[in-house]
Motif scaffolding. Structure first.
Motif, PDB file in Angstrom:
ATOM      1  N   THR A  19     126.016  -7.103 -41.982  1.00 10.30           N
ATOM      2  CA  THR A  19     125.412  -5.796 -41.691  1.00 10.30           C
ATOM      3  C   THR A  19     125.866  -5.292 -40.334  1.00 10.30           C
ATOM      4  O   THR A  19     126.144  -4.098 -40.168  1.00 10.30           O
ATOM      5  CB  THR A  19     123.883  -5.899 -41.766  1.00 10.30           C
ATOM      6  N   ASP A  22     129.432  -4.134 -40.752  1.00 11.69           N
ATOM      7  CA  ASP A  22     129.382  -2.876 -41.501  1.00 11.69           C
ATOM      8  C   ASP A  22     128.908  -1.736 -40.602  1.00 11.69           C
ATOM      9  O   ASP A  22     129.537  -0.678 -40.530  1.00 11.69           O
ATOM     10  CB  ASP A  22     128.449  -3.069 -42.700  1.00 11.69           C
ATOM     11  N   THR A 110     121.750  -0.187 -47.373  1.00 12.16           N
ATOM     12  CA  THR A 110     122.119  -1.554 -46.992  1.00 12.16           C
ATOM     13  C   THR A 110     121.100  -2.572 -47.493  1.00 12.16           C
ATOM     14  O   THR A 110     121.470  -3.621 -48.033  1.00 12.16           O
ATOM     15  CB  THR A 110     122.275  -1.657 -45.463  1.00 12.16           C
TER      16      THR A 110
END
Length: 131
Positions: A19, A22, A110
């Protein structure tokens, strides 16, 4: 049950790392004016590469895997293409169609993607023989 909790914990750590990768890539691309959908595809792909490497070598390392490395890679890619499509659809729907903030839209896309990815990774990509 203890092994499953350890696996979930490891997956969570890898997920936080993915995450972060990203998010950093997404923010950098958004700041320089890359369209949201393209930024999502690129940033998600960077997280996916990190995910495959860490999950395969750490999270699910001790499980008996079905299929060889090539089959596992194909299952991983299929899973992540589906999750990418769904997360992009969620992101675009929330941000572009409903007018939600980009940050909230990205966070929700997400989180939903993480749940789907764990289920697919645990039970299909890096599956154990004794589920």
């Amino acid at each position: 049950m203890t092994n499953r909790l350890v696996t979930i914990f490891k997956f969570g750590i890898v997920g936080v790392t993915n995450t972060a990768v990203d998010a950093v890539v997404f923010v950098l691309l958004a700041v320089v004016g890359v369209p949201v959908l393209i930024a999502q595809v690129i940033s998600y792909s960077c997280g996916v590469a990190n995910s495959y490497w860490l999950n395969g070598r750490w999270t699910f390392r001790d499980t008996a895997r079905g299929g060889g490395d090539r089959a596992k890679l194909i299952r991983f890619l299929i899973t992540n293409l589906i999750v990418l499509a769904l997360s992009a659809l969620i992101l675009m729907t929330l941000h572009d169609m409903l007018g939600w903030s980009l940050v909230i839209s990205k966070i929700l896309a997400t989180l939903i993607g993480m749940v789907l990815n764990y289920m697919a990774s645990r039970y299909w990509v890096f599956r154990t023989t004794n589920i």
